[in-house]
Design a protein around this motif. Structure first.
Motif, PDB file in Angstrom:
ATOM      1  N   GLN A  24      38.445 -33.134  42.067  1.00 41.81           N
ATOM      2  CA  GLN A  24      37.842 -32.493  43.266  1.00 41.81           C
ATOM      3  C   GLN A  24      35.978 -32.262  41.879  1.00 41.81           C
ATOM      4  N   ASP A  26      33.755 -33.036  42.677  1.00 37.78           N
ATOM      5  CA  ASP A  26      31.956 -33.300  43.319  1.00 37.78           C
ATOM      6  C   ASP A  26      31.554 -31.352  43.619  1.00 37.78           C
ATOM      7  N   ILE A  27      33.017 -30.956  43.250  1.00 41.91           N
ATOM      8  CA  ILE A  27      32.745 -28.953  42.840  1.00 41.91           C
ATOM      9  C   ILE A  27      32.388 -28.340  41.747  1.00 41.91           C
ATOM     10  N   ILE A  28      33.458 -28.906  41.140  1.00 38.59           N
ATOM     11  CA  ILE A  28      33.878 -28.606  39.570  1.00 38.59           C
ATOM     12  C   ILE A  28      33.189 -29.354  38.383  1.00 38.59           C
TER      13      ILE A  28
END
Length: 174
Positions: A24, A26-28
């Protein structure tokens, strides 16, 4: 004084969590570990010694071995928890595999748009059982084994209740 004791089964959870962060990414943007010593920390101390507990061994291994550029993993991966990442130069892929089951699993490997070298390295967090833990002043029960040479023939044997990182050279197809 030492606080929470962390077991090998907790270490598998931490490894699966790091895999999820990678998948993840791309968001974390960032994750931090708080209270690092005793109480709920991954370093346990007493008045004369200290030790990385089971979760600390995982954090150490990933910090030193796991890649930095996330790579997508496709196909059915259950029951395994798998994440992959390239190193900074893109010539090595690291594959993290957590097997939370009591069964040995054969994991196939196919690299799309590239090739793999036949020789790589392998690390594993080992323990005599899922309830093993480390305690200051005593021999470590949960520890890192590796690097061990590994031959990649498109399949890897994944031990039961284990945390594994494979480091494999890769090349791109022209």
């Amino acid at each position: 004084e030492l606080g929470t004791r962390y077991f090998m089964r907790d270490a598998m959870g931490i490894a699966a969590g790091i895999n999820e962060y990678s998948r993840q990414s791309d968001i974390i943007f960032m994750a931090n570990y708080a209270q690092t010593v005793n109480v709920i920390g991954c370093i346990k101390t007493n008045t004369t010694s200290s030790v990385l507990d089971a979760t600390g061994q995982v954090l150490k291994l990933y910090r030193h071995v796991f890649g930095t550029i996330p790579v997508g993993v496709t196909g059915e991966t259950r029951p395994l928890d798998i994440a992959a990442a390239l190193n900074g130069t893109g010539d090595t892929v690291t594959i993290s595999v957590v097997n939370p089951t009591w069964e040995t699993v054969i994991m196939p490997l196919e690299v799309l748009n590239g090739t793999t070298g036949s020789e790589g390295q392998f690390w594993q967090v080992t323990a005599p059982g899922d309830m093993a833990y480390n305690e200051p002043g005593r021999p470590e029960n949960v520890k890192i084994k590796g690097p061990v040479p590994v031959i990649s023939k498109g399949r890897f044997k994944i031990d039961p209740a284990s945390i594994n990182i494979f480091v494999i050279p890769v090349g791109r197809l022209k």
